[in-house]
Design a protein around this motif. Structure first.
Motif, PDB file in Angstrom:
ATOM      1  N   ALA A  40      45.196  60.833  94.672  1.00 35.54           N
ATOM      2  CA  ALA A  40      46.617  60.641  94.421  1.00 35.54           C
ATOM      3  C   ALA A  40      47.362  61.695  95.228  1.00 35.54           C
ATOM      4  CB  ALA A  40      46.927  60.772  92.942  1.00 35.54           C
ATOM      5  N   HIS A  41      48.457  61.294  95.844  1.00 33.83           N
ATOM      6  CA  HIS A  41      49.259  62.216  96.642  1.00 33.83           C
ATOM      7  C   HIS A  41      50.733  61.885  96.466  1.00 33.83           C
ATOM      8  CE1 HIS A  41      45.994  64.165  98.774  1.00 33.83           C
ATOM      9  NE2 HIS A  41      45.441  62.974  98.922  1.00 33.83           N
ATOM     10  N   VAL A  42      51.569  62.872  96.711  1.00 38.52           N
ATOM     11  CA  VAL A  42      53.011  62.681  96.722  1.00 38.52           C
ATOM     12  C   VAL A  42      53.436  62.575  98.182  1.00 38.52           C
ATOM     13  CG1 VAL A  42      55.247  63.693  96.160  1.00 38.52           C
ATOM     14  CG2 VAL A  42      53.333  63.935  94.567  1.00 38.52           C
ATOM     15  N   LEU A  43      54.077  61.450  98.512  1.00 37.68           N
ATOM     16  CA  LEU A  43      54.573  61.198  99.866  1.00 37.68           C
ATOM     17  C   LEU A  43      56.060  60.906  99.771  1.00 37.68           C
ATOM     18  CD1 LEU A  43      51.708  58.783 100.979  1.00 37.68           C
ATOM     19  CD2 LEU A  43      51.882  61.239 101.469  1.00 37.68           C
ATOM     20  N   PHE A  44      56.847  61.620 100.528  1.00 35.20           N
ATOM     21  CA  PHE A  44      58.306  61.465 100.483  1.00 35.20           C
ATOM     22  C   PHE A  44      58.860  61.577  99.064  1.00 35.20           C
ATOM     23  CE2 PHE A  44      57.112  58.674 104.179  1.00 35.20           C
ATOM     24  CZ  PHE A  44      57.487  59.579 105.155  1.00 35.20           C
ATOM     25  N   GLY A  45      58.218  62.387  98.231  1.00 39.67           N
ATOM     26  CA  GLY A  45      58.679  62.608  96.867  1.00 39.67           C
ATOM     27  C   GLY A  45      58.234  61.565  95.855  1.00 39.67           C
TER      28      GLY A  45
END
Length: 103
Positions: free
Chosen positions: A7-12
């Motif tokens: 899981a990652h945060v991309l562009f918030g």
């Protein structure tokens, strides 16, 4: 169902998917492929109609192809909520990052 191990945060925004590591002309690069967490949850529950409504409602807000400073590399987000992100692994030098930026 596919593998969901990252899981990652991309562009918030939060994305669920899978991470991969490979070499690109020598330097090791991390790739993440996944989809918007909200879209992923709907599909995991089998809520196809809610999925379609969410994707349709947000199809103009999502598409994006640019460098995400927080991620540390280029990110492509499609209208359906799917994403592909690349970045040099943290132990790589700044030259690898500049190659990913296209500089």
């Amino acid at each position: 169902m596919g593998i969901q191990d990252a899981a990652h945060v991309l562009f918030g925004n939060e994305y669920a998917g899978a991470g991969h590591v490979f070499r690109r002309n020598g330097p090791r690069v991390q790739a993440f492929s996944g989809m918007d967490e909200d879209v992923f949850r709907l599909l995991a529950r089998g809520d196809v109609e809610e999925y379609r409504a969410l994707v349709h409602a947000s199809r103009h807000a999502r598409p994006r192809l640019t460098f995400d400073e927080d991620w540390g590399g280029p990110v492509s987000v499609h209208a359906d909520g799917s994403a592909l992100a690349l970045r040099p692994l943290p132990e790589q030098d700044r030259d690898a990052m500049s190659r990913l930026r296209g500089a």
